[in-house]
Design a protein around this motif. Sequence first.
Motif, PDB file in Angstrom:
ATOM      1  N   ASN A  22      13.232  -1.649 -16.010  1.00 45.08           N
ATOM      2  CA  ASN A  22      13.696  -2.439 -15.136  1.00 45.08           C
ATOM      3  C   ASN A  22      13.670  -2.369 -13.557  1.00 45.08           C
ATOM      4  OD1 ASN A  22      16.238  -0.717 -14.273  1.00 45.08           O
ATOM      5  ND2 ASN A  22      16.631  -0.817 -16.316  1.00 45.08           N
ATOM      6  N   ILE A  23      14.037  -3.184 -12.699  1.00 46.78           N
ATOM      7  CA  ILE A  23      13.730  -2.775 -11.466  1.00 46.78           C
ATOM      8  C   ILE A  23      14.345  -1.469 -10.797  1.00 46.78           C
ATOM      9  CG2 ILE A  23      14.181  -3.699  -9.093  1.00 46.78           C
ATOM     10  CD1 ILE A  23      13.434  -6.357  -9.862  1.00 46.78           C
ATOM     11  N   CYS A  24      15.360  -1.190 -11.375  1.00 47.70           N
ATOM     12  CA  CYS A  24      16.261  -0.109 -10.826  1.00 47.70           C
ATOM     13  C   CYS A  24      15.660   1.252 -11.150  1.00 47.70           C
ATOM     14  CB  CYS A  24      17.638  -0.095 -11.597  1.00 47.70           C
ATOM     15  SG  CYS A  24      18.829  -1.037 -10.898  1.00 47.70           S
ATOM     16  N   GLU A  25      14.764   1.393 -12.296  1.00 48.28           N
ATOM     17  CA  GLU A  25      14.047   2.443 -12.592  1.00 48.28           C
ATOM     18  C   GLU A  25      12.897   2.682 -11.765  1.00 48.28           C
ATOM     19  OE1 GLU A  25      12.913   2.309 -16.608  1.00 48.28           O
ATOM     20  OE2 GLU A  25      15.041   2.158 -17.228  1.00 48.28           O
ATOM     21  N   ILE A  26      12.453   1.560 -11.372  1.00 45.17           N
ATOM     22  CA  ILE A  26      11.317   1.768 -10.281  1.00 45.17           C
ATOM     23  C   ILE A  26      11.757   2.115  -8.736  1.00 45.17           C
ATOM     24  CG2 ILE A  26       9.133   0.500  -8.983  1.00 45.17           C
ATOM     25  CD1 ILE A  26       9.082  -1.144 -11.118  1.00 45.17           C
ATOM     26  N   GLY A  27      12.713   1.512  -8.396  1.00 42.52           N
ATOM     27  CA  GLY A  27      13.594   1.885  -7.280  1.00 42.52           C
ATOM     28  C   GLY A  27      14.065   3.284  -6.974  1.00 42.52           C
ATOM     29  N   GLN A  28      14.713   3.756  -8.079  1.00 44.79           N
ATOM     30  CA  GLN A  28      15.236   5.132  -8.097  1.00 44.79           C
ATOM     31  C   GLN A  28      13.962   6.192  -8.053  1.00 44.79           C
ATOM     32  OE1 GLN A  28      17.812   5.649 -11.527  1.00 44.79           O
ATOM     33  NE2 GLN A  28      18.941   3.731 -10.794  1.00 44.79           N
ATOM     34  N   GLU A  29      12.715   5.814  -8.945  1.00 38.29           N
ATOM     35  CA  GLU A  29      11.708   6.719  -8.681  1.00 38.29           C
ATOM     36  C   GLU A  29      10.960   6.723  -7.398  1.00 38.29           C
ATOM     37  OE1 GLU A  29       9.023   9.562 -10.172  1.00 38.29           O
ATOM     38  OE2 GLU A  29      10.884   8.871 -10.943  1.00 38.29           O
ATOM     39  N   ARG A  30      10.821   5.562  -6.955  1.00 33.60           N
ATOM     40  CA  ARG A  30      10.295   5.556  -5.421  1.00 33.60           C
ATOM     41  C   ARG A  30      11.137   6.571  -4.472  1.00 33.60           C
ATOM     42  NH1 ARG A  30       9.732   0.983  -1.357  1.00 33.60           N
ATOM     43  NH2 ARG A  30       8.627   1.948   0.237  1.00 33.60           N
ATOM     44  N   ILE A  31      12.350   6.349  -4.759  1.00 33.55           N
ATOM     45  CA  ILE A  31      13.316   7.519  -3.771  1.00 33.55           C
ATOM     46  C   ILE A  31      12.880   8.647  -4.089  1.00 33.55           C
ATOM     47  CG2 ILE A  31      15.747   7.909  -3.220  1.00 33.55           C
ATOM     48  CD1 ILE A  31      16.743   5.098  -3.759  1.00 33.55           C
ATOM     49  N   ARG A  32      12.926   9.125  -5.633  1.00 36.60           N
ATOM     50  CA  ARG A  32      12.436  10.403  -5.840  1.00 36.60           C
ATOM     51  C   ARG A  32      11.250  10.842  -5.183  1.00 36.60           C
ATOM     52  NH1 ARG A  32      14.022   8.383 -10.891  1.00 36.60           N
ATOM     53  NH2 ARG A  32      16.082   8.913 -11.301  1.00 36.60           N
ATOM     54  N   ARG A  33      10.208   9.899  -5.319  1.00 32.80           N
ATOM     55  CA  ARG A  33       8.831  10.414  -4.750  1.00 32.80           C
ATOM     56  C   ARG A  33       8.687  10.486  -3.241  1.00 32.80           C
ATOM     57  NH1 ARG A  33       4.231   8.097  -9.061  1.00 32.80           N
ATOM     58  NH2 ARG A  33       5.285   8.672 -11.111  1.00 32.80           N
ATOM     59  N   ALA A  34       9.141   9.401  -2.517  1.00 34.34           N
ATOM     60  CA  ALA A  34       9.384   9.185  -1.201  1.00 34.34           C
ATOM     61  C   ALA A  34      10.084  10.561  -0.456  1.00 34.34           C
ATOM     62  CB  ALA A  34      10.054   7.866  -0.806  1.00 34.34           C
ATOM     63  N   SER A  35      11.304  11.072  -1.132  1.00 34.40           N
ATOM     64  CA  SER A  35      12.012  11.967  -0.529  1.00 34.40           C
ATOM     65  C   SER A  35      11.101  13.265  -0.733  1.00 34.40           C
ATOM     66  CB  SER A  35      13.213  12.054  -1.284  1.00 34.40           C
ATOM     67  OG  SER A  35      13.039  12.441  -2.746  1.00 34.40           O
ATOM     68  N   LYS A  36      10.566  13.520  -1.892  1.00 38.01           N
ATOM     69  CA  LYS A  36       9.782  14.694  -2.237  1.00 38.01           C
ATOM     70  C   LYS A  36       8.286  14.778  -1.339  1.00 38.01           C
ATOM     71  CE  LYS A  36       6.725  17.212  -5.640  1.00 38.01           C
ATOM     72  NZ  LYS A  36       6.113  16.921  -6.979  1.00 38.01           N
TER      73      LYS A  36
ATOM     74  N   GLN B 258       0.805  -1.261  -0.069  1.00 38.92           N
ATOM     75  CA  GLN B 258      -0.075   0.039   0.078  1.00 38.92           C
ATOM     76  C   GLN B 258       0.907   1.059   0.052  1.00 38.92           C
ATOM     77  OE1 GLN B 258      -3.195   0.134  -0.616  1.00 38.92           O
ATOM     78  NE2 GLN B 258      -3.261  -2.056  -0.640  1.00 38.92           N
ATOM     79  N   GLU B 259       1.925   1.248   0.755  1.00 32.54           N
ATOM     80  CA  GLU B 259       2.964   2.212   0.625  1.00 32.54           C
ATOM     81  C   GLU B 259       3.405   2.704  -0.648  1.00 32.54           C
ATOM     82  OE1 GLU B 259       4.616   1.874   5.105  1.00 32.54           O
ATOM     83  OE2 GLU B 259       5.623   0.804   3.472  1.00 32.54           O
ATOM     84  N   LEU B 260       3.669   1.602  -1.340  1.00 28.15           N
ATOM     85  CA  LEU B 260       4.158   1.882  -2.869  1.00 28.15           C
ATOM     86  C   LEU B 260       3.001   2.437  -3.754  1.00 28.15           C
ATOM     87  CD1 LEU B 260       6.511  -1.106  -3.890  1.00 28.15           C
ATOM     88  CD2 LEU B 260       7.043   1.298  -4.164  1.00 28.15           C
ATOM     89  N   LYS B 261       1.893   1.824  -3.497  1.00 28.43           N
ATOM     90  CA  LYS B 261       0.821   2.138  -4.307  1.00 28.43           C
ATOM     91  C   LYS B 261       0.439   3.834  -4.007  1.00 28.43           C
ATOM     92  CE  LYS B 261      -2.884  -0.736  -4.870  1.00 28.43           C
ATOM     93  NZ  LYS B 261      -4.033  -1.674  -4.940  1.00 28.43           N
ATOM     94  N   LYS B 262       0.465   4.163  -3.097  1.00 27.22           N
ATOM     95  CA  LYS B 262       0.217   5.744  -2.440  1.00 27.22           C
ATOM     96  C   LYS B 262       1.292   6.683  -3.349  1.00 27.22           C
ATOM     97  CE  LYS B 262      -1.693   4.999   2.067  1.00 27.22           C
ATOM     98  NZ  LYS B 262      -1.689   5.107   3.537  1.00 27.22           N
ATOM     99  N   LEU B 263       2.763   6.124  -3.419  1.00 25.57           N
ATOM    100  CA  LEU B 263       3.614   6.761  -4.095  1.00 25.57           C
ATOM    101  C   LEU B 263       3.344   6.792  -5.774  1.00 25.57           C
ATOM    102  CD1 LEU B 263       6.740   5.844  -2.333  1.00 25.57           C
ATOM    103  CD2 LEU B 263       5.643   8.150  -2.079  1.00 25.57           C
ATOM    104  N   PHE B 264       2.841   5.492  -6.410  1.00 27.84           N
ATOM    105  CA  PHE B 264       2.902   5.265  -7.929  1.00 27.84           C
ATOM    106  C   PHE B 264       1.304   5.384  -8.223  1.00 27.84           C
ATOM    107  CE2 PHE B 264       6.977   3.690  -6.705  1.00 27.84           C
ATOM    108  CZ  PHE B 264       7.700   4.340  -7.795  1.00 27.84           C
ATOM    109  N   ASP B 265       0.563   6.146  -7.748  1.00 28.95           N
ATOM    110  CA  ASP B 265      -0.761   6.345  -8.237  1.00 28.95           C
ATOM    111  C   ASP B 265      -1.634   5.157  -8.265  1.00 28.95           C
ATOM    112  OD1 ASP B 265      -0.381   9.034  -9.070  1.00 28.95           O
ATOM    113  OD2 ASP B 265       0.788   8.488 -10.704  1.00 28.95           O
ATOM    114  N   ASP B 266      -1.495   4.334  -7.152  1.00 27.44           N
ATOM    115  CA  ASP B 266      -2.391   3.424  -6.758  1.00 27.44           C
ATOM    116  C   ASP B 266      -1.938   2.067  -7.622  1.00 27.44           C
ATOM    117  OD1 ASP B 266      -4.562   2.434  -5.063  1.00 27.44           O
ATOM    118  OD2 ASP B 266      -5.824   2.488  -6.809  1.00 27.44           O
ATOM    119  N   LYS B 267      -0.580   2.039  -7.854  1.00 30.33           N
ATOM    120  CA  LYS B 267      -0.023   1.005  -8.688  1.00 30.33           C
ATOM    121  C   LYS B 267       1.049   0.375  -7.882  1.00 30.33           C
ATOM    122  CE  LYS B 267      -1.038   2.894 -13.014  1.00 30.33           C
ATOM    123  NZ  LYS B 267      -0.667   3.764 -14.326  1.00 30.33           N
ATOM    124  N   GLY B 268       0.708  -1.046  -7.523  1.00 34.94           N
ATOM    125  CA  GLY B 268       1.920  -1.603  -6.539  1.00 34.94           C
ATOM    126  C   GLY B 268       3.210  -2.032  -7.129  1.00 34.94           C
TER     127      GLY B 268
END
Length: 623
Positions: free
Chosen positions: A464-478, A380-390
């Motif tokens: 790839n997974i790295c692209e998701i991980g990096q984007e998660r860090i950008r969105r979480a930090s913001k 759910q934490e990921l979905k909140k960061l990625f427009d309801d996508k896990g």
Amino acid sequence: MSSSEKLDLTSPDFVNENFEKLAELFPNCVTESAEGKAIDFDLLKQELSHAVVEGNKERYRLEWPGKKEAIVTANLPTTKTLRPVREDSVDFDNTENLYIEGDNLEVLKLLQESYLGKIKMIYIDPPYNTGKDFVYKDNFSNDRQEELLDSGQIDELNQRLIANPETSGRYHSDWLSMIYPRLKLSRNLLTDDGVIFISIGEDEVQNLKKICEEIFGGNNFIAQIVWQKKFSRANDATYFSTMHDYILCVAKKHKLNDPIGFELQLLPRTLEEASGYSNPDNDPRGEWTSVVLSTKSGSASLIYEIVTPSGRKCFPPDGRFWGVKKSKFEELVEDNRIWFGKNGEGIPRLKTFFSEVQSGLRPNTLWFHEEVGHNQEGRQELKKLFDDKGYFDGPKPVRLLKQILHVANTKDSIILDFFSGSATTAHATFLLNTEDGGNRKFIQVQLPEAIDEDSEAFKDGFKNICEIGQERIRRASKKIKEETGADIDYGFRVYRLDESNMEDVYYKPQEYSQDKLDLFADNVKSDRTPDDLLAQVMLDWGLPLSLKIEKANIEGKNVFKVAENSLYACFDEGIDEALAKALAEEKPLRIVFKDSGFKDDTAKTNVKQLLKQLSPETEMKVI
């Protein structure tokens, strides 16, 4: 005709039939060999004898086919390097956080000098070996063509991940051979008071524990934590519904064996957990509890009369003494730290405020989802960061990583996660820093595993997974910055594993004739940038990749300044005496040039001599 209707058209395989019969009679004699499942005939002989059968010398240790190769794998050097990816980074020049794309085994080797003994905590969530997960394939007998294709990423011609089904004859062996060299290398990176936490499932927890005891020493095993990963049972389970995973905690050095060993940080106590605290007199200092004021021993000065607010006179109980002198007692009364009971006539007791109690709670080995979250919470934490996508099935919840970071005593330390996945560790690091004022820095390492083209993530543009991980860090930090306003390091530098920046002739000049050497006037590959060269130089010189990098123009040349004067690097052409004199004035500890960058051979000699004369503490090298 379906496959089940086809005739076999072969004679019976009696060997396999006999194997299955023996396996059913003596399951303890089934083992794994280099060729797959096998029968341990020495053990079978023992099962069929009433006397001790002579055989291989017994010893207490974990063995599997490929263990020696796994040890060799850990010790093999690498010529690969890390190349900076500024376009994917956030605040590259100033941040101290790292995200590294590539095979974690190669990356761990590259970090050995720069981060030797500098990592306070390592957390990893490796493949669980459930039969459905993939494990890393470490093949170091690649020919030259394969090496050129292998840049630490998945490739159609050189895959780094392979399926490991339960039917595999090397089901456990392949997984153990994968994890062993990585743990062996990771131990070197830990500080003396460092600790590693490893998430693992049922299938390999016992083997993993034995490996950890072998690599880190049995005396340094701290705990096997049970984490309730699900909040509801699965009724479709074949037998029991698995509600938990394990987290192994192993120290570099145990505090009981070494005074500088790992010291666990207690969990903060809450009023709900601290029984006996209340505030019946509405003291502005908050909830408190009371303790007896008398002691078993003391002097005559500790026996005196106390008059309660109700007028009652009292002395210490027979054979006891007041805990403080009369003058101190009067100060405590003035400060409202003495409790005489609700009606003001009880024997005086000393008030102890919850806000002033420093001790916390010692964590136990059962971590319930109410305390640290569950897999669904992580999703759910990921979905909140990625427009309801896990995107991920079972990412670890942030609360779980926050608790691990807290008890690991990491407030101003470097954190390493070399199975980064969804990058929960980075997210938790940001959040905990805002909550307790910490200055934790992270290093995330992840193989850029290709994403299924039919997946939701691929359709959203992630390859790839790295692209998701990096984007998660950008969105979480913001999100964290917007919600807290905390002034912390929200950036991260991205590096990507690749082949060396140097031509082969740099490492093996003896294999080239003189006429061939003339073809390599420049040792550096033509597609490499000064940023690439700087990263490799930092690694080779044992400097952390997180050091602050500045750029300057000196005598018309581009110069990198790393951590002020720790390292100067100039990879321009036409290096001459004028630049050497200007650099010498700033007294750098180290300086590096390209071997082909000097104006001529005379300039190279003069630059070296000038630096030695004008800045004798400067160490000069060329690449």
